[in-house]
Write a protein that holds these residues in place. Structure first.
Motif, short mmCIF file in Angstrom:
data_model
loop_
_atom_site.label_atom_id
_atom_site.label_comp_id
_atom_site.label_asym_id
_atom_site.label_seq_id
_atom_site.Cartn_x
_atom_site.Cartn_y
_atom_site.Cartn_z
N ILE A 23 0.95 -1.09 -0.02
CA ILE A 23 -0.04 -0.01 0.03
C ILE A 23 0.82 1.27 -0.01
O ILE A 23 0.66 2.19 -0.98
N GLN A 24 1.58 1.36 0.88
CA GLN A 24 2.74 2.61 0.91
C GLN A 24 3.57 2.64 -0.62
O GLN A 24 3.50 3.66 -0.88
N ALA A 25 3.98 1.58 -0.91
CA ALA A 25 4.69 1.70 -2.21
C ALA A 25 3.85 2.11 -3.44
O ALA A 25 4.07 3.16 -4.31
N LEU A 26 2.70 1.71 -3.23
CA LEU A 26 1.64 2.24 -4.50
C LEU A 26 1.09 3.28 -4.17
O LEU A 26 0.93 4.48 -5.20
N ARG A 27 0.94 4.05 -3.16
CA ARG A 27 0.70 5.33 -2.66
C ARG A 27 1.80 6.16 -3.28
O ARG A 27 1.56 7.32 -3.88
N ASP A 31 -0.87 5.84 -7.09
CA ASP A 31 -2.33 4.99 -6.93
C ASP A 31 -3.20 5.55 -6.32
O ASP A 31 -2.97 5.66 -5.10
N THR A 32 -4.45 5.21 -6.73
CA THR A 32 -5.63 5.79 -5.88
C THR A 32 -5.91 4.38 -4.84
O THR A 32 -5.67 3.31 -5.13
N ALA A 33 -6.78 4.65 -4.02
CA ALA A 33 -7.29 3.45 -2.97
C ALA A 33 -8.01 2.54 -3.83
O ALA A 33 -7.74 1.37 -3.66
N THR A 34 -8.97 2.88 -4.94
CA THR A 34 -9.47 2.08 -5.58
C THR A 34 -8.44 1.00 -6.40
O THR A 34 -8.65 -0.12 -6.69
N GLU A 50 -7.00 2.28 5.81
CA GLU A 50 -5.54 1.69 6.20
C GLU A 50 -4.79 3.16 5.60
O GLU A 50 -4.01 3.58 6.73
N ILE A 51 -5.24 3.62 4.68
CA ILE A 51 -4.46 5.04 4.28
C ILE A 51 -4.79 6.04 5.29
O ILE A 51 -3.75 6.90 5.66
#
Length: 179
Positions: A23-27, A31-34, A50-51
């Motif tokens: 999640i951290q890497a994708l953020r 990247d959006t939550a979706t 989580e975010i």
């Protein structure tokens, strides 16, 4: 009249350390939550929560606000502490499985462990210390009005209290002996 009972069982699987790191890497890539939810095959609500839970709004020196993921803040603060006191003071550290601890496996100088979800016995000293703190700050009491002087008084009281894990030495005496 008959009574019909239908049971629907939903199994919740807590986010793993790997999920949180993803999640951290994708953020970081924007990247959006979706999109993250689709990639991890999770509910968008789980990812959004989580975010939100793992971030905080901070002000920079120019008073501009920005979101900071707590894992980065915790990583820097802990590494600075280990560097200041020396790695010999920290044989190992065990963390809860929260998002704020996701990056702490990158710590250098000590063994890092993560407790399993809902397993407080894996963090015995932490749970004991929480209990000692509750003697001074009952659960549910806001810490908003607690002054620095009050916090320092509690810190001193706890540091002068004998601990079984230190062979009934007080922390203030134990660490003085080690210096």
């Amino acid at each position: 009249m008959t009574h019909s009972q239908i049971n629907t069982h939903k199994h919740y699987q807590q986010l793993s350390l790997s999920d949180r790191a993803t999640i951290q890497a994708l953020r970081a890539t924007g990247d959006t939550a979706t999109v993250i939810a689709q990639k991890l095959h999770r509910s968008k609500a789980t990812i959004s929560r989580e975010i939100t839970r793992g971030s905080v709004t901070q002000l920079d020196s120019k008073r501009h606000s920005h979101q900071v993921y707590l894992a980065d803040t915790c990583l820097k603060a802990l590494q600075d502490t280990i560097n200041d006191y020396g790695a010999k003071e920290f044989e190992s550290i065990t963390f809860d499985n929260g998002s704020e601890f996701a990056k702490l496996s990158e710590i250098v100088g000590t063994q890092i462990y993560f407790a399993h979800p809902y397993s407080p016995w894996e963090r015995g000293t932490n749970e004991n210390t929480n209990g000692l703190l509750r003697e001074y700050f009952p659960k549910g009491k806001s810490l908003r009005d607690v002054t620095l002087v009050e916090i320092q008084a509690v810190q001193s009281a706890l540091n002068h209290r004998p601990r079984r894990i230190l062979n009934y030495l007080r922390p203030c005496d134990y660490y003085r002996r080690m210096a």
